[in-house]
Design a protein around this motif. Structure first.
Motif, mmCIF file in Angstrom:
data_model
loop_
_atom_site.group_PDB
_atom_site.id
_atom_site.type_symbol
_atom_site.label_atom_id
_atom_site.label_comp_id
_atom_site.label_asym_id
_atom_site.label_seq_id
_atom_site.Cartn_x
_atom_site.Cartn_y
_atom_site.Cartn_z
ATOM 1 N N PRO A 150 -8.196 2.871 -18.792
ATOM 2 C CA PRO A 150 -7.795 4.000 -17.716
ATOM 3 C C PRO A 150 -6.287 3.720 -17.208
ATOM 4 C CG PRO A 150 -9.861 3.581 -17.017
ATOM 5 C CD PRO A 150 -9.805 2.557 -18.488
ATOM 6 N N LYS A 186 -14.216 10.723 -22.674
ATOM 7 C CA LYS A 186 -13.915 9.917 -21.418
ATOM 8 C C LYS A 186 -12.098 9.957 -21.515
ATOM 9 C CE LYS A 186 -14.231 6.269 -18.227
ATOM 10 N NZ LYS A 186 -14.801 4.925 -18.080
ATOM 11 N N LEU A 206 -9.689 11.357 -18.918
ATOM 12 C CA LEU A 206 -8.763 10.287 -18.066
ATOM 13 C C LEU A 206 -7.446 11.047 -18.211
ATOM 14 C CD1 LEU A 206 -10.083 6.898 -19.111
ATOM 15 C CD2 LEU A 206 -9.951 7.822 -16.736
#
Length: 276
Positions: free
Chosen positions: A91, A141, A145
């Motif tokens: 991230p 994901k 992000l």
């Protein structure tokens, strides 16, 4: 009986015979573009195309040697580009890459979230949990992000903009050969639609493309473990062949451009008719 149209006949004649104004302005002229998975395949083709169409481009991917090669190629052709190494499973790295785009170019207008990974082909019960988790981390994901960071950057700089995610024709229907890949790509379609509805009032459009068989290293990896799969897929494709990466990149460029200003929330199939 006479019918009054409100327009003189000569006006109508002029309207139909006058050629439209042409322009040589690039499709993405003046825009700043961020591209993930830009070191190879569709992402590299998109980075080259976006630069040719007038965008200043920041390329992001995991492999620095590939990024450097594509960036230098763009610069040699007269384009503006730079790169940053980025792993979508991290991230902080995703945020840093988007921040770097704004630092370099002062704004963010458009983003192409193309980075993805493929699973080992096979049935659901033969896929290790760790492999499933990795496919989820990169293919779902990761775009989540990225969109979070991109939307914040667009809001803070350009104000309005556009995002395109790379889905797959494998996201529709059953996908017994690539079940985890197909599942997370279908989830990405839903995430794309939700983002489109959420941010449309702010002038931020969000769409996806769903490529069919495309001549990339990913399809080469699948062919290596499933010999003959490309021929099988081509036999299911009305155009009878796989796409070159630049053909898929063209669809992404259009969706990111102002010429697609009334298009949001769609998943555009770029599949040679496979899902027709």
């Amino acid at each position: 009986m006479s019918i009054t149209t409100g327009r003189r006949l000569d006006d109508m004649t002029n309207a139909t015979t006058t050629s439209p104004t042409t322009t040589t302005t690039g499709l993405l002229a003046g825009k700043v573009a961020f591209v993930t998975g830009a070191g190879r395949g569709i992402g590299a083709a998109a980075a080259r195309l976006f630069a040719r169409e007038g965008a200043r481009v920041l390329l992001a991917a995991r492999t620095e040697t590939q990024l450097k090669a594509v960036t230098e190629e763009i610069r040699a052709a007269g384009g503006t580009a730079d790169y940053i190494r980025c792993d979508l499973a991290e991230p902080a790295g995703v945020q840093a890459a988007v921040d770097r785009t704004v630092e370099l170019y002062g704004r963010l207008d458009v983003a192409f979230n193309n980075a993805a990974t493929i699973q080992q082909p096979g049935p659901i019960d033969q896929l290790p949990e760790s492999d499933f988790d990795y496919v989820y981390a990169i293919n779902l994901k990761g775009p989540w992000l990225a969109m979070n960071a991109e939307i914040a950057a667009i809001r803070a700089t350009a104000g309005t903009g556009a995002i395109v995610n790379t889905s797959s024709v494998g996201s529709w229907g059953a996908n017994p050969s690539l079940p985890a890949y197909g599942a997370v790509k279908r989830a990405l379609n839903s995430l794309t639609a939700s983002a489109a509805v959420t941010y449309a009032p702010e002038g931020i459009r969000v769409n996806a493309i769903a490529p069919g068989t495309t001549l990339t290293e990913m399809i080469d990896e699948w062919e290596a473990v499933s010999p003959g799969i490309v021929d099988q897929l081509n036999a299911q494709t009305p155009l009878g062949r796989a796409a070159d990466p630049h053909e898929v990149a063209e669809a992404a460029a259009w969706l990111l451009s102002d010429r697609a200003s009334y298009v949001t929330g769609t998943v555009l199939r770029v599949d040679g008719g496979m899902q027709a």
